[in-house]
Design an enzyme around this catalytic site. Structure first.
Site, PDB file in Angstrom:
ATOM      1  N   ARG A 101       0.838  -1.191   0.000  1.00 11.42           N
ATOM      2  CA  ARG A 101       0.000   0.000   0.000  1.00 11.42           C
ATOM      3  C   ARG A 101       0.878   1.247   0.000  1.00 11.42           C
ATOM      4  NH1 ARG A 101      -4.945   1.935   3.944  1.00 11.42           N
ATOM      5  NH2 ARG A 101      -5.018   4.044   3.109  1.00 11.42           N
ATOM      6  N   ARG A 110      -6.741   1.201  -3.422  1.00  6.51           N
ATOM      7  CA  ARG A 110      -5.683   0.650  -2.569  1.00  6.51           C
ATOM      8  C   ARG A 110      -5.664  -0.864  -2.640  1.00  6.51           C
ATOM      9  NH1 ARG A 110      -7.772   3.997   2.350  1.00  6.51           N
ATOM     10  NH2 ARG A 110      -7.726   5.439   0.642  1.00  6.51           N
ATOM     11  N   ASP A 113      -6.678  -2.103   2.704  1.00  7.85           N
ATOM     12  CA  ASP A 113      -7.036  -1.098   3.699  1.00  7.85           C
ATOM     13  C   ASP A 113      -7.508  -1.860   4.921  1.00  7.85           C
ATOM     14  OD1 ASP A 113      -7.587   1.420   4.820  1.00  7.85           O
ATOM     15  OD2 ASP A 113      -9.664   1.349   4.143  1.00  7.85           O
ATOM     16  N   ASP A 115      -8.770  -1.212   8.860  1.00  5.73           N
ATOM     17  CA  ASP A 115      -9.179  -0.228   9.862  1.00  5.73           C
ATOM     18  C   ASP A 115      -9.488  -0.924  11.181  1.00  5.73           C
ATOM     19  OD1 ASP A 115      -9.110   2.028   8.170  1.00  5.73           O
ATOM     20  OD2 ASP A 115     -11.123   1.593   7.422  1.00  5.73           O
TER      21      ASP A 115
END
Length: 190
Positions: A101, A110, A113, A115
């Site tokens: 990334r 991307r 990702d 989170d």
């Protein structure tokens, strides 16, 4: 060498006190390359510090942000970790970096990702980390897979279960389409 009082807790030399395990929920997304392979690799790498015990189905979603990018594959996993929140963030960022990334425009394409959505019932606001993730209540691509594994989980700051937050977003223009069950896209979860 002194003698410990009769009721004193004595730790054996060389042994570390047992670390507290935190329950975490992580959101995963990819829209570059072989998206499914990217998500499986991310889960494999995350297992170094997160004992994953639940995984949502896999969803294809339209991108948030610039429309001229491919759709995402999204999922949510649940697990336990000994890592403190900032250490977990550093680890997640390292996984993203190792997987290729690179910083792009906000909400741009991307390869991966990851989170931190929730960390126990912790409420944390720092310059680089907010828990619960502030995007949870407004994103179907997070709430739909989160509801797969934790529909009754109560959001720490909103005081509402994930299922209720999702009900309010059913008219969200960001389409969310179920494409694979957990055991189909990540056979390790059987």
């Amino acid at each position: 060498m002194g003698i410990a009082p009769k009721n004193a807790k004595v730790e054996p030399v060389g042994k570390k006190a047992a670390a507290k395990m935190a329950r975490v929920y992580l959101g995963l997304g990819s829209n570059i390359g072989d998206r499914g392979v990217n998500l499986r690799e991310a889960l494999h790498r995350l297992a170094e510090q997160v004992a994953i015990d639940a995984l949502s189905a896999l969803y294809e979603t339209s991108p948030l942000g610039p429309p001229d990018q491919p759709p995402y594959l999204n999922a949510v996993c649940r697990g336990t970790t000994e890592a403190e929140p900032r250490d977990l963030l550093a680890f997640v960022k390292e996984v993203e970096h190792v997987m290729g990334r690179v910083p792009v425009a906000r909400w741009g394409p991307r390869i991966i990702d990851i989170d931190i959505l929730l960390y126990d019932s912790l409420i944390l606001h720092t310059s680089d980390l907010t828990i619960p993730h502030p995007g949870i209540p407004g994103r179907t691509f997070v709430l739909v897979p989160l509801a797969d594994i934790a529909a009754d989980l109560v959001h720490p700051t909103l005081g509402e279960p994930v299922s209720a937050l999702l009900q309010r977003l059913l008219s969200d223009p960001h389409e969310v389409r179920r494409v694979a069950e957990p055991e189909e896209w990540y056979p390790c979860m059987k």
